[in-house]
Scaffold this motif. Structure first.
Motif, PDB file in Angstrom:
ATOM      1  N   ASP A   7       0.817  -1.206   0.000  1.00 54.83           N
ATOM      2  CA  ASP A   7       0.000   0.000   0.000  1.00 54.83           C
ATOM      3  C   ASP A   7       0.857   1.264   0.000  1.00 54.83           C
ATOM      4  N   LEU A   8       2.160   1.101  -0.184  1.00 53.18           N
ATOM      5  CA  LEU A   8       3.074   2.243  -0.187  1.00 53.18           C
ATOM      6  C   LEU A   8       2.644   3.304  -1.188  1.00 53.18           C
ATOM      7  N   LEU A   9       2.236   2.897  -2.379  1.00 55.35           N
ATOM      8  CA  LEU A   9       1.927   3.849  -3.438  1.00 55.35           C
ATOM      9  C   LEU A   9       0.758   4.752  -3.046  1.00 55.35           C
ATOM     10  N   LEU A  10      -0.272   4.179  -2.442  1.00 55.73           N
ATOM     11  CA  LEU A  10      -1.424   4.967  -2.008  1.00 55.73           C
ATOM     12  C   LEU A  10      -1.020   5.936  -0.900  1.00 55.73           C
ATOM     13  N   LYS A  11      -0.189   5.473   0.027  1.00 54.28           N
ATOM     14  CA  LYS A  11       0.251   6.334   1.122  1.00 54.28           C
ATOM     15  C   LYS A  11       1.071   7.514   0.594  1.00 54.28           C
ATOM     16  N   ILE A  12       1.921   7.255  -0.389  1.00 55.87           N
ATOM     17  CA  ILE A  12       2.721   8.336  -0.977  1.00 55.87           C
ATOM     18  C   ILE A  12       1.811   9.383  -1.602  1.00 55.87           C
ATOM     19  N   LYS A  13       0.787   8.922  -2.291  1.00 50.77           N
ATOM     20  CA  LYS A  13      -0.123   9.850  -2.977  1.00 50.77           C
ATOM     21  C   LYS A  13      -0.829  10.772  -1.997  1.00 50.77           C
ATOM     22  N   GLN A  14      -1.068  10.299  -0.783  1.00 53.00           N
ATOM     23  CA  GLN A  14      -1.843  11.053   0.197  1.00 53.00           C
ATOM     24  C   GLN A  14      -0.970  11.835   1.175  1.00 53.00           C
ATOM     25  N   SER A  15       0.339  11.722   1.076  1.00 48.07           N
ATOM     26  CA  SER A  15       1.227  12.259   2.098  1.00 48.07           C
ATOM     27  C   SER A  15       1.524  13.744   1.896  1.00 48.07           C
ATOM     28  N   THR A  16       2.158  14.333   2.910  1.00 49.20           N
ATOM     29  CA  THR A  16       2.506  15.753   2.923  1.00 49.20           C
ATOM     30  C   THR A  16       3.871  15.974   2.287  1.00 49.20           C
ATOM     31  N   LEU A  17       4.023  17.101   1.586  1.00 52.58           N
ATOM     32  CA  LEU A  17       5.315  17.480   1.032  1.00 52.58           C
ATOM     33  C   LEU A  17       6.008  18.471   1.959  1.00 52.58           C
ATOM     34  N   TYR A  18       7.353  18.461   1.924  1.00 53.47           N
ATOM     35  CA  TYR A  18       8.134  19.277   2.851  1.00 53.47           C
ATOM     36  C   TYR A  18       8.974  20.331   2.149  1.00 53.47           C
ATOM     37  N   GLY A  19       8.968  20.329   0.818  1.00 52.15           N
ATOM     38  CA  GLY A  19       9.531  21.403   0.027  1.00 52.15           C
ATOM     39  C   GLY A  19      10.908  21.873   0.435  1.00 52.15           C
ATOM     40  N   GLU A  20      11.063  23.194   0.543  1.00 53.65           N
ATOM     41  CA  GLU A  20      12.368  23.795   0.793  1.00 53.65           C
ATOM     42  C   GLU A  20      12.950  23.381   2.134  1.00 53.65           C
ATOM     43  N   ASP A  21      12.120  23.070   3.127  1.00 53.75           N
ATOM     44  CA  ASP A  21      12.641  22.612   4.416  1.00 53.75           C
ATOM     45  C   ASP A  21      13.426  21.316   4.254  1.00 53.75           C
ATOM     46  N   ALA A  22      12.914  20.407   3.426  1.00 59.58           N
ATOM     47  CA  ALA A  22      13.618  19.150   3.166  1.00 59.58           C
ATOM     48  C   ALA A  22      14.809  19.374   2.251  1.00 59.58           C
ATOM     49  N   HIS A  23      14.646  20.217   1.227  1.00 56.52           N
ATOM     50  CA  HIS A  23      15.748  20.505   0.311  1.00 56.52           C
ATOM     51  C   HIS A  23      16.938  21.104   1.051  1.00 56.52           C
ATOM     52  N   ALA A  24      16.657  21.974   2.023  1.00 49.77           N
ATOM     53  CA  ALA A  24      17.721  22.713   2.706  1.00 49.77           C
ATOM     54  C   ALA A  24      18.697  21.802   3.445  1.00 49.77           C
ATOM     55  N   ILE A  25      18.244  20.627   3.867  1.00 51.03           N
ATOM     56  CA  ILE A  25      19.108  19.704   4.610  1.00 51.03           C
ATOM     57  C   ILE A  25      20.299  19.276   3.761  1.00 51.03           C
ATOM     58  N   TYR A  26      20.089  19.108   2.460  1.00 47.31           N
ATOM     59  CA  TYR A  26      21.150  18.656   1.559  1.00 47.31           C
ATOM     60  C   TYR A  26      21.564  19.738   0.558  1.00 47.31           C
ATOM     61  N   SER A  27      21.213  20.965   0.832  1.00 51.71           N
ATOM     62  CA  SER A  27      21.580  22.058  -0.074  1.00 51.71           C
ATOM     63  C   SER A  27      23.029  22.483   0.136  1.00 51.71           C
ATOM     64  N   PRO A  28      23.814  22.655  -0.945  1.00 48.87           N
ATOM     65  CA  PRO A  28      25.164  23.214  -0.785  1.00 48.87           C
ATOM     66  C   PRO A  28      25.072  24.584  -0.112  1.00 48.87           C
ATOM     67  N   PRO A  29      26.008  24.904   0.787  1.00 40.37           N
ATOM     68  CA  PRO A  29      25.903  26.157   1.551  1.00 40.37           C
ATOM     69  C   PRO A  29      25.963  27.412   0.695  1.00 40.37           C
ATOM     70  N   TYR A  30      26.531  27.301  -0.501  1.00 42.00           N
ATOM     71  CA  TYR A  30      26.634  28.479  -1.369  1.00 42.00           C
ATOM     72  C   TYR A  30      25.450  28.606  -2.321  1.00 42.00           C
ATOM     73  N   ARG A  31      24.483  27.705  -2.213  1.00 42.10           N
ATOM     74  CA  ARG A  31      23.335  27.754  -3.126  1.00 42.10           C
ATOM     75  C   ARG A  31      22.415  28.915  -2.754  1.00 42.10           C
ATOM     76  N   PRO A  32      22.180  29.864  -3.666  1.00 38.89           N
ATOM     77  CA  PRO A  32      21.291  30.989  -3.354  1.00 38.89           C
ATOM     78  C   PRO A  32      19.832  30.561  -3.417  1.00 38.89           C
ATOM     79  N   LEU A  33      19.000  31.298  -2.701  1.00 40.80           N
ATOM     80  CA  LEU A  33      17.560  31.076  -2.761  1.00 40.80           C
ATOM     81  C   LEU A  33      16.921  32.164  -3.615  1.00 40.80           C
ATOM     82  N   PHE A  34      16.030  31.744  -4.510  1.00 46.11           N
ATOM     83  CA  PHE A  34      15.342  32.690  -5.378  1.00 46.11           C
ATOM     84  C   PHE A  34      13.841  32.479  -5.262  1.00 46.11           C
ATOM     85  N   SER A  35      13.100  33.546  -5.387  1.00 48.02           N
ATOM     86  CA  SER A  35      11.644  33.421  -5.478  1.00 48.02           C
ATOM     87  C   SER A  35      11.290  32.869  -6.857  1.00 48.02           C
TER      88      SER A  35
END
Length: 209
Positions: A7-35
């Motif tokens: 049932d993993l596939l159904l759970k993934i479809k219904q789950s929450t996204l974490y966007g930039e908060d999750a990206h930031a954990i593995y973001s290179p420190p010199y990566r700029p943020l843009f709107s």
């Protein structure tokens, strides 16, 4: 035994996204943020990548690729998800993800089913704005690599994503300007940059199912 049931596939479809908060954990420190407006002002190239899930020996996996060495490619030799630039003939980004997956690793796109989209990510060095997707195939994968693009295929177990830490290991790599960047290590492979950032969001999603 696989910790994720069928049932993993159904759970993934219904789950929450974490966007930039999750990206930031593995973001290179010199990566700029843009709107979003600032990104569009840079006239970016649009692309899509694909986390293609499949069952093998009662475990969930997805493929990663070691890209071929190419002086014209800013991401030459790096580890990436299947994917590439959106073509005019693609009706949408999901179609791009499926087509590129088919071209690069040989999975017929008719057997690829899109589950959902993850948060988009901008890659400043190559000026790509990337839409990541999660998909699955019921077919037993018979990988056929596009030799001009793919040097090696890595089969990555989904369960290993639960081992990603909130504070990842830091390394200086040949293309990181002498700066330590967060990396995801898997066996002898080092995954970093946009790929690790996308997998970080997927990992957060899995941990909260």
């Amino acid at each position: 035994m696989e910790i994720f049931g069928k049932d993993l596939l159904l759970k993934i479809k219904q789950s929450t996204l974490y966007g930039e908060d999750a990206h930031a954990i593995y973001s290179p420190p010199y990566r700029p943020l843009f709107s979003y407006e600032e990104i569009l002002a840079k006239d970016p190239k649009f692309a899509a990548v694909n986390i293609l899930l499949y069952l093998k020996e009662d475990r969930w996996w997805f493929p990663l690729m070691v890209r071929t060495t190419n002086e014209r490619d800013r991401h030459s030799g790096q580890i990436s998800l299947p994917g590439g630039k959106k073509e005019k003939s693609d009706p949408n980004f999901a179609a791009t993800a499926k087509r590129e997956t088919s071209e690069e690793i040989g999975i017929d796109e008719h057997y690829i089913r899109i589950i959902r989209e993850l948060s988009p990510i901008y890659i400043p060095p190559s000026n790509f704005y990337v839409r990541p997707y999660i998909s699955y195939t019921k077919k037993d994968p018979r990988f056929l690599l596009q030799e001009s693009e793919v040097a090696e295929l890595i089969e990555f177990p989904v369960s290993s994503l639960l081992e990603l830490h909130a504070k990842p290991e830091m390394m200086v790599l040949p293309s990181t300007r002498g700066v330590e960047v967060p990396v995801l290590k898997f066996n002898d492979y080092v995954i970093w940059g946009a790929t690790s950032m996308i997998l970080s969001e997927f990992s957060q999603l899995l941990k909260n199912l």
